[in-house]
Design an enzyme around this catalytic site. Sequence first.
Site, PDB file in Angstrom:
ATOM      1  N   CYS A  13      33.238-110.033  60.257  1.00  0.00           N
ATOM      2  CA  CYS A  13      33.328-111.303  59.532  1.00  0.00           C
ATOM      3  C   CYS A  13      33.086-111.081  58.039  1.00  0.00           C
ATOM      4  O   CYS A  13      32.004-110.661  57.629  1.00  0.00           O
ATOM      5  CB  CYS A  13      32.311-112.300  60.088  1.00  0.00           C
ATOM      6  SG  CYS A  13      32.181-113.812  59.113  1.00  0.00           S
ATOM      7  N   CYS A  16      30.323-113.437  56.621  1.00  0.00           N
ATOM      8  CA  CYS A  16      28.976-113.022  57.012  1.00  0.00           C
ATOM      9  C   CYS A  16      28.548-111.784  56.232  1.00  0.00           C
ATOM     10  O   CYS A  16      27.384-111.659  55.837  1.00  0.00           O
ATOM     11  CB  CYS A  16      28.921-112.716  58.503  1.00  0.00           C
ATOM     12  SG  CYS A  16      29.274-114.152  59.534  1.00  0.00           S
ATOM     13  N   ASP A 441      43.365 -81.183  28.799  1.00  0.00           N
ATOM     14  CA  ASP A 441      42.934 -79.842  28.438  1.00  0.00           C
ATOM     15  C   ASP A 441      44.149 -78.930  28.628  1.00  0.00           C
ATOM     16  O   ASP A 441      45.057 -79.265  29.390  1.00  0.00           O
ATOM     17  CB  ASP A 441      41.786 -79.416  29.355  1.00  0.00           C
ATOM     18  CG  ASP A 441      41.407 -77.971  29.141  1.00  0.00           C
ATOM     19  OD1 ASP A 441      41.144 -77.597  27.991  1.00  0.00           O
ATOM     20  OD2 ASP A 441      41.389 -77.212  30.129  1.00  0.00           O
ATOM     21  N   ASP A 633      39.899 -78.991  33.933  1.00  0.00           N
ATOM     22  CA  ASP A 633      39.595 -78.194  35.124  1.00  0.00           C
ATOM     23  C   ASP A 633      38.341 -77.354  35.007  1.00  0.00           C
ATOM     24  O   ASP A 633      37.741 -76.990  36.005  1.00  0.00           O
ATOM     25  CB  ASP A 633      40.767 -77.254  35.441  1.00  0.00           C
ATOM     26  CG  ASP A 633      40.864 -76.120  34.430  1.00  0.00           C
ATOM     27  OD1 ASP A 633      41.167 -76.406  33.260  1.00  0.00           O
ATOM     28  OD2 ASP A 633      40.606 -74.973  34.812  1.00  0.00           O
ATOM     29  N   ASP A 637      34.748 -78.677  30.662  1.00  0.00           N
ATOM     30  CA  ASP A 637      35.377 -79.998  30.610  1.00  0.00           C
ATOM     31  C   ASP A 637      34.519 -81.088  31.249  1.00  0.00           C
ATOM     32  O   ASP A 637      34.838 -82.269  31.126  1.00  0.00           O
ATOM     33  CB  ASP A 637      36.735 -79.969  31.319  1.00  0.00           C
ATOM     34  CG  ASP A 637      37.725 -79.039  30.633  1.00  0.00           C
ATOM     35  OD1 ASP A 637      37.643 -78.921  29.404  1.00  0.00           O
ATOM     36  OD2 ASP A 637      38.560 -78.441  31.327  1.00  0.00           O
TER      37      ASP A 637
END
Length: 735
Positions: A13, A16, A441, A633, A637
């Site tokens: 629900c 609820c 990058d 990566d 970074d």
Amino acid sequence: MQEMTILLKGLTCANCAGKIEHAINRMRETKEAEINLVKQEMQLSLREDVNPEQMLEKVKQTVARYESGIEVSLKTSAVETVEGTRTAGGCHEPHVHESGAAEACGCHKGHEHIHEHTHTHEHAHGASGNRNRLIARFGIGIALFLAANIGEGMLSVGLFLAAYLVFGYDVLYQAIRNMIKGQVFDENFLMALATVGAIAIGEMPEAVFVMLFYQVGEAFQDYAVERSRKSITSLMDIRPDYANVVETDGSIHRVSPEQVKKGTVIQVKAGEKIPLDGVVLSGWAMLDTAALTGESVPRRVDTGNTVLSGCINTDGLLQLEVTKPFAESTVMKILELVEHAAGKKSKTEKFITRFARVYTPVVVGLAVLLACLPPLLGYGAWAEWIGRALVFLVVSCPCALVLSVPLSYFAGIGAASKNGILVKGGNYLDILCQTDRMVFDKTGTLTKGAFSVTQIEAADPKAVLQMAAAGEQMSNHPIARAITAAYEKQTGHQPEEVTEYQEKGGYGITYLYQGKQMASGNARLMEALGVSHPIYEGCGSVVYVAADGVFQGYVVVDDTIKEGCAEALEALRHYGIQEIVMLSGDRVKTAEAIGQTLGMDRVYAELLPQDKLKKMEEILQTEGKGKTAFVGDGINDAPVLAGADVGIAMGAIGSDAAIEAADVVLMDDDISKIAVGMRIAKNTRTIVLQNITFALGVKVLVLLLSAVGLATMWMAVFADVGVAVLAILNAMRKK
């Protein structure tokens, strides 16, 4: 701050769920509580002084106050599934025998595969039993309803009441139960009040049909939620069940992946899942990586290649050296990311939850005024206005919005994961929709990161390569690995060891080699050490080498742009990206050449790690309506990924720090997947807006028609249950 994940099995629900979430957020012990209705879980952040066991009991009491029959328990493992096919609770340190069966404390010496089969069988049997009971209930109810329409007098009335009770006994029971507890404004109360009122004014067929259609709608909602839950929990299939450890005497011992340590040698046969991340020691095979990357084409691995857990060995026999313990493996990181993704709600989801809490009582209040005010003022009979008010009540249930909106985001996250894109929350799907600037990058993101030595300028090239390789063997940087590999290929052996090694971020390295103080790095390092050197004007990355302050020569290492990179960047512009920027630590000439080839709008070169972060902050502060994404990566970074509006990391070759800091992870390092992710994000957003507009539009229209007496109970049922079903089906469609 303490974190808990609580399972709420059986909670379907939406109204609820919102009330439970609101009640628990108001507790003194709670910092934040969020319920994921689709996964039937609650993420709970507690204050430091709170006892988790006592808090669990409070949660159980709160849940019972709003909804009965909900199984509340603490989630004890990140890999525990909704289906219950693999649970962590009660099984401490499982020991797996050679036969493949697992024995654990508290499991009554049950074999793991039998234990799992039993759970699956019980679940399937329970689902089948529920379905059969539902069909029988609908059959009996419809038969009584048809008989009531044929019958006459009190017989007809009795049959109508019997049909009504068959369809609505559980709704009436729950409504009365909640009213006793003081919880009035929910869907059970609305349905009970509307249908009982319809019976009171003599509209028995409408009352029965409303309850029938309501139950059909509930069944559709349950099916939609379960289907979407399975689309995510099916990812749990990538979790390996065992690892074949190769002992020193050559024997094979099957153990749980959790027991395998880094450096252990394991064997993976054809058809088996790779249980842990590792490096191939011997053998070759074709790996099915679809579960991780979404790619259907198998990938060949050979001796020396890195392999990731969760892939399937389709053929061949591999021996691997484990490089990470199971808790830090790729498969576990994926499972944890997916498990927590749907819990991070978007602003739209949070707004809809708050809206529903206010909307329902307001509409009930308006219905009461509609029923009482006109008759009191002499504008019609009580029965007429009560009938209109009952129609008004049926329309008011907010389930179409409260359930379909999070379901749309959940389906979007699932669609992305099937394409090898892990989105850490619905909020990031929204941000991707608003992104109009993307910053990349260079190395390992736009380029392959697979460097090779292309040129050596020195009086003695062999000596310069030897000096450079001796120091660079201590580094994991792609350029350093390329120089070391070139030396090993040329000489057939590894460089000599060095001492007093120091790495200077953004500059290079210094070390002691054969009694000489060496320096190997970029022009900045040479200038910092006062070493006179020529300026390299060509493309590629240059590494200058100096010994005892005297320049010896330089090594040029070059990288290549990834295949399809230019096309991938061009595709981004079709999804609203107006500006593409590149940040690089490389020389200006090299960076600009790559930027021109890829059609970059701006290029910033010769940036140190801290310079990248500063430049990213400057970009974020520039004027623009949209958001800014950063794609990277490496470990350098991570701060930039965390600082961007949305950080996108390369998952296969990316560092753990970058993946942790990112909001979106590309599991196969293919930047063309960014456009796929943006398409999914925009489609998800479109579906959410469609559902909100459609649901509110129909409800407002029928509410107005009911107020002036032009809407029937049948129209009201469609505006409630029909709209909910259509919105949910729309949420489930392909993204």
